[in-house]
Design a protein around this motif. Sequence first.
Motif, PDB file in Angstrom:
ATOM      1  N   LEU A   1       7.533   3.063  -3.308  1.00 32.54           N
ATOM      2  CA  LEU A   1       6.220   2.606  -2.863  1.00 32.54           C
ATOM      3  C   LEU A   1       6.312   1.200  -2.285  1.00 32.54           C
ATOM      4  O   LEU A   1       6.897   0.306  -2.906  1.00 32.54           O
ATOM      5  CB  LEU A   1       5.234   2.597  -4.043  1.00 32.54           C
ATOM      6  N   LEU A   2       5.722   1.045  -1.116  1.00 32.40           N
ATOM      7  CA  LEU A   2       5.555  -0.269  -0.513  1.00 32.40           C
ATOM      8  C   LEU A   2       4.182  -0.269   0.146  1.00 32.40           C
ATOM      9  O   LEU A   2       3.859   0.643   0.914  1.00 32.40           O
ATOM     10  CB  LEU A   2       6.639  -0.553   0.530  1.00 32.40           C
ATOM     11  N   ALA A   3       3.360  -1.273  -0.158  1.00 33.40           N
ATOM     12  CA  ALA A   3       2.034  -1.389   0.452  1.00 33.40           C
ATOM     13  C   ALA A   3       1.785  -2.845   0.784  1.00 33.40           C
ATOM     14  O   ALA A   3       2.218  -3.745   0.058  1.00 33.40           O
ATOM     15  CB  ALA A   3       0.949  -0.862  -0.488  1.00 33.40           C
ATOM     16  N   TYR A   4       1.093  -3.069   1.901  1.00 33.85           N
ATOM     17  CA  TYR A   4       0.760  -4.434   2.288  1.00 33.85           C
ATOM     18  C   TYR A   4      -0.433  -4.449   3.220  1.00 33.85           C
ATOM     19  O   TYR A   4      -0.759  -3.455   3.861  1.00 33.85           O
ATOM     20  CB  TYR A   4       1.943  -5.155   2.928  1.00 33.85           C
ATOM     21  N   THR A   5      -1.076  -5.613   3.265  1.00 32.20           N
ATOM     22  CA  THR A   5      -2.150  -5.779   4.232  1.00 32.20           C
ATOM     23  C   THR A   5      -1.514  -5.911   5.613  1.00 32.20           C
ATOM     24  O   THR A   5      -0.338  -6.262   5.741  1.00 32.20           O
ATOM     25  CB  THR A   5      -3.013  -7.014   3.918  1.00 32.20           C
ATOM     26  N   PHE A   6      -2.306  -5.619   6.621  1.00 33.10           N
ATOM     27  CA  PHE A   6      -1.802  -5.537   7.988  1.00 33.10           C
ATOM     28  C   PHE A   6      -2.767  -6.297   8.887  1.00 33.10           C
ATOM     29  O   PHE A   6      -3.979  -6.119   8.777  1.00 33.10           O
ATOM     30  CB  PHE A   6      -1.748  -4.049   8.380  1.00 33.10           C
ATOM     31  N   SER A   7      -2.253  -7.170   9.714  1.00 34.21           N
ATOM     32  CA  SER A   7      -3.059  -7.956  10.656  1.00 34.21           C
ATOM     33  C   SER A   7      -4.007  -8.908   9.937  1.00 34.21           C
ATOM     34  O   SER A   7      -5.199  -8.958  10.229  1.00 34.21           O
ATOM     35  CB  SER A   7      -3.826  -7.053  11.620  1.00 34.21           C
ATOM     36  N   GLU A   8      -3.459  -9.681   9.007  1.00 31.61           N
ATOM     37  CA  GLU A   8      -4.256 -10.693   8.296  1.00 31.61           C
ATOM     38  C   GLU A   8      -4.930 -11.647   9.275  1.00 31.61           C
ATOM     39  O   GLU A   8      -6.020 -12.135   9.024  1.00 31.61           O
ATOM     40  CB  GLU A   8      -3.374 -11.492   7.331  1.00 31.61           C
TER      41      GLU A   8
ATOM     42  N   SER B   1      -6.466 -11.093  11.834  1.00 34.53           N
ATOM     43  CA  SER B   1      -7.708 -10.574  12.404  1.00 34.53           C
ATOM     44  C   SER B   1      -8.934 -10.987  11.595  1.00 34.53           C
ATOM     45  O   SER B   1     -10.062 -10.848  12.054  1.00 34.53           O
ATOM     46  CB  SER B   1      -7.656  -9.041  12.480  1.00 34.53           C
ATOM     47  N   GLY B   2      -8.724 -11.469  10.380  1.00 36.21           N
ATOM     48  CA  GLY B   2      -9.841 -11.850   9.533  1.00 36.21           C
ATOM     49  C   GLY B   2     -10.287 -10.729   8.616  1.00 36.21           C
ATOM     50  O   GLY B   2     -10.787 -10.960   7.541  1.00 36.21           O
ATOM     51  N   GLU B   3     -10.121  -9.487   9.044  1.00 39.39           N
ATOM     52  CA  GLU B   3     -10.441  -8.324   8.221  1.00 39.39           C
ATOM     53  C   GLU B   3      -9.263  -7.364   8.269  1.00 39.39           C
ATOM     54  O   GLU B   3      -9.275  -6.386   9.004  1.00 39.39           O
ATOM     55  CB  GLU B   3     -11.716  -7.650   8.720  1.00 39.39           C
ATOM     56  N   PRO B   4      -8.212  -7.663   7.495  1.00 41.68           N
ATOM     57  CA  PRO B   4      -6.997  -6.862   7.589  1.00 41.68           C
ATOM     58  C   PRO B   4      -7.182  -5.433   7.076  1.00 41.68           C
ATOM     59  O   PRO B   4      -8.016  -5.171   6.216  1.00 41.68           O
ATOM     60  CB  PRO B   4      -6.011  -7.621   6.714  1.00 41.68           C
ATOM     61  N   SER B   5      -6.388  -4.555   7.647  1.00 45.67           N
ATOM     62  CA  SER B   5      -6.309  -3.203   7.125  1.00 45.67           C
ATOM     63  C   SER B   5      -5.162  -3.184   6.114  1.00 45.67           C
ATOM     64  O   SER B   5      -4.582  -4.231   5.803  1.00 45.67           O
ATOM     65  CB  SER B   5      -6.078  -2.212   8.279  1.00 45.67           C
ATOM     66  N   GLU B   6      -4.860  -2.024   5.566  1.00 46.67           N
ATOM     67  CA  GLU B   6      -3.762  -1.925   4.606  1.00 46.67           C
ATOM     68  C   GLU B   6      -2.922  -0.694   4.926  1.00 46.67           C
ATOM     69  O   GLU B   6      -3.455   0.361   5.278  1.00 46.67           O
ATOM     70  CB  GLU B   6      -4.267  -1.846   3.162  1.00 46.67           C
ATOM     71  N   VAL B   7      -1.605  -0.865   4.797  1.00 50.85           N
ATOM     72  CA  VAL B   7      -0.649   0.214   5.039  1.00 50.85           C
ATOM     73  C   VAL B   7       0.102   0.474   3.744  1.00 50.85           C
ATOM     74  O   VAL B   7       0.513  -0.463   3.053  1.00 50.85           O
ATOM     75  CB  VAL B   7       0.343  -0.169   6.159  1.00 50.85           C
ATOM     76  N   ARG B   8       0.267   1.761   3.443  1.00 51.67           N
ATOM     77  CA  ARG B   8       0.976   2.169   2.225  1.00 51.67           C
ATOM     78  C   ARG B   8       2.026   3.202   2.589  1.00 51.67           C
ATOM     79  O   ARG B   8       1.721   4.162   3.302  1.00 51.67           O
ATOM     80  CB  ARG B   8      -0.025   2.751   1.226  1.00 51.67           C
ATOM     81  N   PHE B   9       3.254   2.983   2.113  1.00 52.03           N
ATOM     82  CA  PHE B   9       4.361   3.913   2.314  1.00 52.03           C
ATOM     83  C   PHE B   9       4.735   4.499   0.960  1.00 52.03           C
ATOM     84  O   PHE B   9       5.100   3.755   0.048  1.00 52.03           O
ATOM     85  CB  PHE B   9       5.594   3.190   2.865  1.00 52.03           C
ATOM     86  N   ASP B  10       4.617   5.818   0.823  1.00 50.73           N
ATOM     87  CA  ASP B  10       5.030   6.516  -0.395  1.00 50.73           C
ATOM     88  C   ASP B  10       6.218   7.405  -0.045  1.00 50.73           C
ATOM     89  O   ASP B  10       6.155   8.182   0.921  1.00 50.73           O
ATOM     90  CB  ASP B  10       3.890   7.383  -0.934  1.00 50.73           C
ATOM     91  N   LEU B  11       7.284   7.309  -0.841  1.00 49.48           N
ATOM     92  CA  LEU B  11       8.471   8.125  -0.628  1.00 49.48           C
ATOM     93  C   LEU B  11       8.709   8.994  -1.856  1.00 49.48           C
ATOM     94  O   LEU B  11       8.576   8.513  -2.990  1.00 49.48           O
ATOM     95  CB  LEU B  11       9.710   7.252  -0.414  1.00 49.48           C
ATOM     96  N   SER B  12       9.061  10.254  -1.624  1.00 53.39           N
ATOM     97  CA  SER B  12       9.439  11.143  -2.721  1.00 53.39           C
ATOM     98  C   SER B  12      10.554  12.061  -2.245  1.00 53.39           C
ATOM     99  O   SER B  12      10.632  12.407  -1.067  1.00 53.39           O
ATOM    100  CB  SER B  12       8.236  11.955  -3.217  1.00 53.39           C
ATOM    101  N   GLU B  13      11.413  12.420  -3.173  1.00 54.47           N
ATOM    102  CA  GLU B  13      12.537  13.284  -2.840  1.00 54.47           C
ATOM    103  C   GLU B  13      12.070  14.726  -2.720  1.00 54.47           C
ATOM    104  O   GLU B  13      11.203  15.185  -3.462  1.00 54.47           O
ATOM    105  CB  GLU B  13      13.625  13.150  -3.900  1.00 54.47           C
ATOM    106  N   SER B  14      12.661  15.415  -1.772  1.00 53.43           N
ATOM    107  CA  SER B  14      12.384  16.833  -1.545  1.00 53.43           C
ATOM    108  C   SER B  14      13.726  17.486  -1.225  1.00 53.43           C
ATOM    109  O   SER B  14      14.093  17.622  -0.061  1.00 53.43           O
ATOM    110  CB  SER B  14      11.389  17.002  -0.387  1.00 53.43           C
ATOM    111  N   GLY B  15      14.470  17.816  -2.278  1.00 51.98           N
ATOM    112  CA  GLY B  15      15.831  18.300  -2.085  1.00 51.98           C
ATOM    113  C   GLY B  15      16.684  17.182  -1.516  1.00 51.98           C
ATOM    114  O   GLY B  15      16.660  16.055  -2.012  1.00 51.98           O
ATOM    115  N   SER B  16      17.396  17.449  -0.438  1.00 50.91           N
ATOM    116  CA  SER B  16      18.224  16.416   0.196  1.00 50.91           C
ATOM    117  C   SER B  16      17.425  15.589   1.199  1.00 50.91           C
ATOM    118  O   SER B  16      17.965  14.699   1.847  1.00 50.91           O
ATOM    119  CB  SER B  16      19.421  17.065   0.894  1.00 50.91           C
ATOM    120  N   GLN B  17      16.144  15.886   1.312  1.00 53.69           N
ATOM    121  CA  GLN B  17      15.296  15.158   2.250  1.00 53.69           C
ATOM    122  C   GLN B  17      14.321  14.250   1.498  1.00 53.69           C
ATOM    123  O   GLN B  17      14.209  14.309   0.275  1.00 53.69           O
ATOM    124  CB  GLN B  17      14.536  16.146   3.132  1.00 53.69           C
TER     125      GLN B  17
END
Length: 187
Positions: free
Chosen positions: A102-109, A111-127
């Motif tokens: 998991l990695l999450a952070y605000t985006f475009s601070e 701008s005054g009203e930042p959005s947020e991006v979240r990356f979730d990773l999970s294993e699915s076999g070898s992928q």
Amino acid sequence: MTLVEPIPAGDFAVATTKDSVRIERLLPGPIERVWSYLTEQEKRRRWMAAGVVEMQEGGVVCHVFDNSRLTSRDDHPPAKYAALDGPVKSHGIVTACEAPRLLAYTFSEESGEPSEVRFDLSESGSQVLLVVTHTRIPNRAAMLSFTAGWHTHLDILRDRLEGREPELFWPKHTRLEEEYGSRIPII
């Protein structure tokens, strides 16, 4: 005329609320390899943006986007995005970091009203299933642009991980922004 590969239906993002979008990619693993492409500047610059991401809650994020130079063949943005021709900085703050899932952070601070991006990773076999959720998007135009951007960036990531040369960023982004205009309902 250049032939363009059709986009697999499962690759399209979905709007989950009026200000949020979610997009998934199944990528070649292992999970630590995909994590390194999110967190290591030299690897991240090859598919999204250079710059620092301090890997702890409260850490600084400084992305340096240069979308015109993500492939071996330079291209330039359409007139609508002329201001983005060249390095563009975006700042944020890490809101969550749990390596390598998991990695999450605000985006475009800036701008005054930042959005947020979240990356979730999970294993699915070898992928690895990578889920990107972008929330607090300020308006429909930004949603279409961000969604086309994530779609294009994630396709470049997949191509890099699979050892293929990616499609040029701006022509693909332009096509996808138009496609998302018809796919994402006005909520």
